[in-house]
Motif scaffolding. Sequence first.
Motif, PDB file in Angstrom:
ATOM      1  N   GLU A 130       0.835  -1.216   0.000  1.00  0.00           N
ATOM      2  CA  GLU A 130       0.000   0.000   0.000  1.00  0.00           C
ATOM      3  C   GLU A 130       0.865   1.259   0.000  1.00  0.00           C
ATOM      4  OE1 GLU A 130      -2.473  -0.197   3.483  1.00  0.00           O
ATOM      5  OE2 GLU A 130      -2.857  -2.313   3.109  1.00  0.00           O
ATOM      6  N   TRP A 159      -6.411   6.737   4.505  1.00  0.00           N
ATOM      7  CA  TRP A 159      -5.995   5.341   4.680  1.00  0.00           C
ATOM      8  C   TRP A 159      -6.946   4.630   5.664  1.00  0.00           C
ATOM      9  CZ3 TRP A 159      -0.825   4.180   7.685  1.00  0.00           C
ATOM     10  CH2 TRP A 159      -0.570   2.807   7.678  1.00  0.00           C
ATOM     11  N   HIS A 163     -10.213   1.519   5.028  1.00  0.00           N
ATOM     12  CA  HIS A 163     -10.474   0.283   5.779  1.00  0.00           C
ATOM     13  C   HIS A 163     -11.938   0.147   6.190  1.00  0.00           C
ATOM     14  CE1 HIS A 163      -6.047   0.445   6.611  1.00  0.00           C
ATOM     15  NE2 HIS A 163      -6.152  -0.851   6.558  1.00  0.00           N
ATOM     16  N   TYR A 183      -8.387   3.470  16.241  1.00  0.00           N
ATOM     17  CA  TYR A 183      -7.769   2.987  15.001  1.00  0.00           C
ATOM     18  C   TYR A 183      -7.335   4.180  14.134  1.00  0.00           C
ATOM     19  CZ  TYR A 183      -6.968   0.305  10.791  1.00  0.00           C
ATOM     20  OH  TYR A 183      -6.379  -0.259   9.692  1.00  0.00           O
ATOM     21  N   HIS A 212       5.732  -0.529   7.701  1.00  0.00           N
ATOM     22  CA  HIS A 212       4.351  -1.027   7.603  1.00  0.00           C
ATOM     23  C   HIS A 212       4.298  -2.519   7.946  1.00  0.00           C
ATOM     24  CE1 HIS A 212       0.304  -0.377   5.398  1.00  0.00           C
ATOM     25  NE2 HIS A 212       0.225  -1.514   6.055  1.00  0.00           N
ATOM     26  N   ASN A 216       2.298  -4.205  11.209  1.00  0.00           N
ATOM     27  CA  ASN A 216       1.233  -5.204  11.060  1.00  0.00           C
ATOM     28  C   ASN A 216       1.489  -6.494  11.849  1.00  0.00           C
ATOM     29  OD1 ASN A 216       0.127  -3.344   9.344  1.00  0.00           O
ATOM     30  ND2 ASN A 216      -0.370  -4.799   7.738  1.00  0.00           N
TER      31      ASN A 216
HETATM   32  O1  LIG Z   1      -3.251  -1.031   5.842  1.00  0.00           O
HETATM   33  P1  LIG Z   1      -3.269  -2.392   6.467  1.00  0.00           P
HETATM   34  O2  LIG Z   1      -4.458  -3.160   6.029  1.00  0.00           O
HETATM   35  O3  LIG Z   1      -1.988  -3.106   6.309  1.00  0.00           O
HETATM   36  O4  LIG Z   1      -3.518  -2.155   8.015  1.00  0.00           O
HETATM   37  C1  LIG Z   1      -2.761  -1.236   8.701  1.00  0.00           C
HETATM   38  C2  LIG Z   1      -2.856  -1.574  10.138  1.00  0.00           C
HETATM   39  O5  LIG Z   1      -4.159  -1.580  10.584  1.00  0.00           O
HETATM   40  C3  LIG Z   1      -1.972  -0.702  10.970  1.00  0.00           C
HETATM   41  O6  LIG Z   1      -0.794  -1.392  11.170  1.00  0.00           O
END
Ligand SMILES: O=P(O)(O)OC[C@H](O)CO
Length: 263
Positions: A130, A159, A163, A183, A212, A216
Amino acid sequence: MSFIRRYPFMSFFLIAFGWSWLNDYVGYYLVDQKPGLFSLTLTRTWGPLIAVLIVINAQGQSIQSWWKRVTYYRVAMKWYVAALALPFVLGETRSLIHWSAGAELQFQGYSPLLVVLNFVVVLFLGGALEELGWRDYVQRYVQNTYSVILVAIGVGVVWTLWHAPLFYLYDLPSYTANQFIPYLVTVVGLSLIFTWVYNGSGGVVLLPMLAHATANLPSFTTTSGNVSEAVTSIASILHPTSFVVVGLILLVIQNRFRPRTFT
Ligand SMILES: O=P(O)(O)OC[C@H](O)CO
């Protein structure tokens, strides 16, 4: 194609959100409504990368020179250490607060092999990709005109919104409605930190990708023993806030109030 050439930035968002949200809806309605299955596969995370590839291709930019740029890795070791250490340490904030209030600190005891596998999969096939969109396209493009710090906050908000289907479609422990604000704060904080390593390293996207993939990973510690409700509440506020505070301090020290252009 002419629409994309004319409105590249808008097209990026339409494709990135379109791909990922379609993935979520197809997963929910056609594949499985239980949490943890299709929604958690890697395919939703590809939206920003697919968007950037389509947009730069439509603009006639060379994919080869893009590839050369995004695979550049020769930067000072301190940026690698920072990218890996910061999200790792901040991820343990909650446990450390509980521990400082008297709880016993314990390690989760994950298998090192599984941790490395998780990291590598996220780095090369999942969430870290991403960053090729959020950081190396949106942040890089918008910070030409606007303050680096403000853009990082904006990217964090976008971002988070990207989600959104995970919050209302699926029943996932990390994506429940009452966790939305923490979050959002965490993701804005991560955006600030990723922007700091990105700009500090001179625009090397591998650094936010590594950060990143580290962010995660699950927390490595937990605590046992009683802590008061007050401590639990303070920890649940300070944990997400710590990402924002650290990210802001680092960007202020880097003096990123103004726009910054990479050649
Ligand atoms: O963007 P993602 O899906 O990798 O998620 C990011 C997480 O929630 C934060 O580490």
